[in-house]
Design an enzyme around this catalytic site. Structure first.
Site, PDB file in Angstrom:
ATOM      1  CB  THR A   1       0.363  -6.180   0.432  1.00 49.76           C
ATOM      2  OG1 THR A   1      -0.220  -7.020   1.263  1.00 49.76           O
ATOM      3  CG2 THR A   1      -1.178  -5.219  -0.002  1.00 49.76           C
TER       4      THR A   1
ATOM      5  CG  ASP B   1      12.282   1.488  13.719  1.00 47.87           C
ATOM      6  OD1 ASP B   1      11.331   1.104  13.751  1.00 47.87           O
ATOM      7  OD2 ASP B   1      13.202   0.598  14.605  1.00 47.87           O
TER       8      ASP B   1
ATOM      9  CE1 TYR C   1      -1.667  -5.501  11.899  1.00 50.75           C
ATOM     10  CE2 TYR C   1      -4.243  -5.930  11.306  1.00 50.75           C
ATOM     11  CZ  TYR C   1      -3.020  -5.189  10.615  1.00 50.75           C
ATOM     12  OH  TYR C   1      -3.247  -4.444   9.731  1.00 50.75           O
TER      13      TYR C   1
ATOM     14  CB  ILE D   1      -0.981   0.049   1.187  1.00 52.21           C
ATOM     15  CG1 ILE D   1      -2.260  -1.264   0.895  1.00 52.21           C
ATOM     16  CG2 ILE D   1      -1.817   1.522   1.329  1.00 52.21           C
ATOM     17  CD1 ILE D   1      -3.177  -1.257   2.438  1.00 52.21           C
TER      18      ILE D   1
ATOM     19  CE  LYS E   1      -2.102  -1.299  10.936  1.00 53.57           C
ATOM     20  NZ  LYS E   1      -1.689  -0.448  10.404  1.00 53.57           N
TER      21      LYS E   1
END
Length: 262
Positions: A188, A57, A151, A17, A155
């Protein structure tokens, strides 16, 4: 040329993306700064579009300080860099078995990186008097994901922080907008290991998106189009907004048509 003359920073720009957004921004006239932990990848995409690049990073505060020195004034910030926690192979990321180290590693990149990206962007946009911050969240930030607790949590944090940033900038009298994008299954490179190649790939793809009303993966270009909109002056009245691009998955249960009966 909807982004003509705008300086745009995109993190996680080397592939997927992020790379799609870099290309879409450049096609609309932007000067893009491609940022990625993969310095060679960032350099390659920057060379492709005639932009700048930096190996960084996003979880490292010193990297953001270096970026601020190199690019003290920008118009658009896309906080796209993120990890799932499964990059090195499958690990237990459910709420019972996930380790604290794994939890922190995902949050360091996804949430801490976005926090520092927003902080940098606000300072870098004050000089121009306006700007657009675009944070890449996920469908997973809006629902629970039992097997990917860190995760999903990270998010969800991005989703909420985007609203906080939007309100803060408005409170400060800054014409700096902040919005989040929430992709579902977008095809992706991260999917390649699961989908594989050769015989059976089409069936595996169909299996992953069987619960998606549109019955397909999303395309990188479709997510990039949303980023272009949010970066452009056309979205001048949009801030604190979340845009979902998931083929209808969060709309509810898809109804499967059956053969009509007499």
């Amino acid at each position: 040329m909807r982004l003509s003359g705008k300086i745009c920073v995109v993190t996680g720009a080397a592939q997927g993306i992020g790379a799609g957004i870099v290309r879409a921004f450049a096609a609309e006239g932007a000067h893009v700064v491609a940022v990625d932990l993969d310095g060679a990848g960032a350099a390659a995409i920057a060379a492709e579009v005639g932009g700048d690049h930096m190996a960084m990073d996003v979880s490292d505060e010193a990297g953001w300080e270096a970026l601020a020195k190199a690019h003290p004034a920008i118009d658009v910030m896309v906080n796209n860099a993120g990890i799932t926690g499964f990059e090195a192979g499958f690990a237990a990321h459910d709420p019972e078995k996930a380790s604290l180290a794994e939890w922190r590693a995902v949050h360091a990149v996804n949430l801490d990186g976005t926090f520092m990206g927003c902080r940098y962007a606000i300072g870098a946009m004050r000089a121009r008097g306006a700007g657009s911050i675009i944070n890449m969240s996920s469908r997973s930030g809006m629902v629970g994901i039992p097997g990917a607790a860190a995760y999903a949590s990270s998010k969800a944090g991005i989703r909420n922080h985007s609203k906080t940033v939007a309100l803060y900038c408005a409170q400060e009298g800054l014409n700096i907008r902040c919005n989040s994008i929430h992709p579902g299954a977008i095809l992706t490179p991260m999917w390649e290991a699961m989908l594989g190649t050769g015989e059976g790939r089409a069936e595996r793809e169909a299996g992953f998106v069987k619960d998606t009303p549109q019955k397909r993966f999303g395309r990188v270009e479709e997510v990039a189009a949303l980023a272009v909109l949010l970066a452009s002056d056309e979205a001048a009245y949009m801030t604190g907004t979340e845009l979902t691009i998931d083929g209808g998955l969060l709309a509810g249960s898809a109804a499967s048509p059956s053969a009509a009966e007499d």
